[in-house]
Design a protein around this motif. Structure first.
Motif, short mmCIF file in Angstrom:
data_model
loop_
_atom_site.label_atom_id
_atom_site.label_comp_id
_atom_site.label_asym_id
_atom_site.label_seq_id
_atom_site.Cartn_x
_atom_site.Cartn_y
_atom_site.Cartn_z
N GLN A 7 0.98 -1.16 0.00
CA GLN A 7 -0.03 0.05 0.07
C GLN A 7 0.80 1.36 0.07
O GLN A 7 0.54 2.40 -0.64
CB GLN A 7 -0.88 -0.10 1.12
N LEU A 10 2.10 1.70 -3.54
CA LEU A 10 0.91 2.30 -4.26
C LEU A 10 0.71 3.82 -4.12
O LEU A 10 0.58 4.61 -4.83
CB LEU A 10 -0.29 1.59 -3.93
N GLN A 11 0.81 4.25 -2.83
CA GLN A 11 0.50 5.61 -2.40
C GLN A 11 1.70 6.26 -2.82
O GLN A 11 1.52 7.75 -3.20
CB GLN A 11 0.46 5.93 -0.77
N PRO A 17 -0.18 0.57 -10.36
CA PRO A 17 -1.03 -0.26 -9.46
C PRO A 17 -1.14 -1.77 -10.03
O PRO A 17 -0.87 -2.72 -9.47
CB PRO A 17 -2.33 0.17 -9.44
N CYS A 20 2.21 -3.26 -9.18
CA CYS A 20 2.17 -3.89 -7.76
C CYS A 20 1.44 -5.04 -7.67
O CYS A 20 1.79 -6.08 -6.75
CB CYS A 20 1.64 -2.80 -6.97
N GLU A 21 0.11 -5.33 -8.26
CA GLU A 21 -0.66 -6.55 -8.06
C GLU A 21 0.02 -7.66 -8.72
O GLU A 21 0.01 -8.54 -8.12
CB GLU A 21 -1.96 -6.36 -8.97
N PHE A 50 -5.75 -7.72 0.01
CA PHE A 50 -5.05 -6.87 -1.05
C PHE A 50 -6.07 -6.82 -2.23
O PHE A 50 -6.13 -5.64 -2.90
CB PHE A 50 -3.92 -7.18 -0.97
N TYR A 51 -6.26 -8.01 -2.78
CA TYR A 51 -6.67 -7.88 -3.92
C TYR A 51 -8.19 -7.25 -3.93
O TYR A 51 -8.72 -6.69 -4.92
CB TYR A 51 -6.94 -9.39 -4.56
N ASN A 53 -9.20 -4.82 -2.07
CA ASN A 53 -8.96 -3.32 -1.96
C ASN A 53 -8.66 -2.90 -3.49
O ASN A 53 -9.00 -1.81 -3.59
CB ASN A 53 -7.78 -3.02 -0.88
N THR A 54 -7.82 -3.46 -4.11
CA THR A 54 -7.36 -3.16 -5.46
C THR A 54 -8.45 -3.45 -6.63
O THR A 54 -8.22 -3.29 -7.77
CB THR A 54 -6.04 -3.72 -5.72
N ARG A 55 -9.67 -4.17 -6.15
CA ARG A 55 -10.56 -4.75 -7.02
C ARG A 55 -10.03 -5.51 -8.13
O ARG A 55 -10.47 -5.49 -9.48
CB ARG A 55 -11.35 -3.52 -7.61
N ASN A 56 -8.87 -6.37 -7.90
CA ASN A 56 -8.64 -7.55 -8.56
C ASN A 56 -9.28 -8.81 -8.44
O ASN A 56 -8.81 -9.47 -7.64
CB ASN A 56 -7.06 -7.51 -8.46
#
Length: 314
Positions: A7, A10-11, A17, A20-21, A50-51, A53-56
């Motif tokens: 995170q 990413l920030q 993004p 990072c995924e 994590f996935y 939150n990142t909508r993966n």
């Protein structure tokens, strides 16, 4: 801790993004194979968070399936079924036919183990239809192509000069792929020798039993029988000698260890963790990373030098 680092990256826009995924996916896959079930489940739950939150959604589905596999190995079949069903739904929503087929097959396996063959067959049939659809519509990329493509995306997303990115691709990435190709080649050769040795041993045992009660009056057939046993015996001995000479088992273990060291250094460098946690940018950490890579490659070279030296003095 790992989620926190991801995170932060990413920030801080150190990684795109998508990159990072991809990096997180390979980190989880590498470590979940090393840890025991309890530690692996903790890591996979972090990956799931994590996935989400990142909508993966594909990453979420893959992680749910891996959690199901861990739960299944612990005989927690009810929880495994729940995770497999959630994974199948996400795969279906993403039109990932192969992933959905794998999840449905896993569900069928659990029902098979629970002696409910009717449900097992139903899920197996659904999985077979999806496999057929996947094979007709697309082909699965080989592992080395996916590995190269994913990490090139990560390397290209780093804030580094062109020369530094070239080093990462040509020295680290290609070295890992080259060594993995060598390991796969050795595994194939070892497998062929093992098959020939097993067939030879079985044939010798059968021929030995036949020779006890077999009365061969013809000299030609008697010589042919003896020659056959002699040929198979030589073949069995040759496969044993070749396996010992090339030392496939030890070399595979050593090379695999070097590969994992290179991968771990790369993952730590990309995330600025481990040896690189004190550095704020990848450019600052590149010098120590290159030193670590060269040291590991030197160990890899010493393995071959020691092997050839032992063969020369033998």
């Amino acid at each position: 801790m790992l989620l926190q680092y991801a995170q932060e990256h990413l920030q801080a826009s150190r990684l795109a993004p998508g990159a990072c995924e991809i990096l997180y996916k390979w980190y989880v896959r590498a470590n979940s194979q090393i840890y025991q079930n309890k530690e692996a489940l903790t890591l996979l739950q972090q990956a799931l968070h994590f996935y989400r939150n990142t909508r993966n959604y594909l990453g979420e589905a893959n992680t749910l399936k891996e959690i199901g596999e861990r739960l299944e190995s612990s005989n927690d079949w009810e929880s495994a079924l729940q995770h497999y069903h959630m994974a199948a739904q996400l795969y279906r929503a993403s039109n990932a036919h192969l992933g959905e087929a794998q999840a449905l097959t896993a569900i069928g396996d659990i029902w098979q183990m629970r002696d409910n063959r009717r449900k097992a067959i139903r899920y197996y049939r659904s999985a077979r239809k999806l496999h057929s659809k996947f094979n007709n519509n697309q082909t699965q990329e080989p592992y080395d192509i996916r590995f190269r493509k994913n990490f090139r995306q990560i390397i290209d997303s780093l804030d580094l000069e062109l020369q530094a990115r070239d080093y990462l691709q040509l020295r680290w990435l290609e070295q890992v792929l080259q060594m993995e190709a060598q390991v796969q080649s050795m595994k194939r050769q070892r497998r062929r020798l093992a098959i020939v040795r097993a067939v030879s041993a079985t044939s010798l045992a059968i021929l030995s039993l036949l020779s006890v009660g077999l009365d061969i009056k013809s000299k030609f057939h008697s010589r042919l029988f003896t020659l056959t046993i002699l040929t198979i015996s030589i073949l069995f001995s040759m496969t044993t000698v070749l396996n010992e000479y090339f030392g496939f088992q030890n070399r595979i273990l050593r090379y695999s260890g070097v590969i994992e060291l290179l991968k771990m250094q790369g993952l730590q460098f990309f995330q600025l963790t481990g040896l690189y946690h004190n550095y704020k940018t990848h450019a600052e950490a590149l010098e120590i990373f290159s030193e670590q890579v060269e040291r590991i490659i030197e160990q890899y070279s010493e393995i071959d030098i020691d092997r050839f030296s032992n063969e020369f003095h033998a």
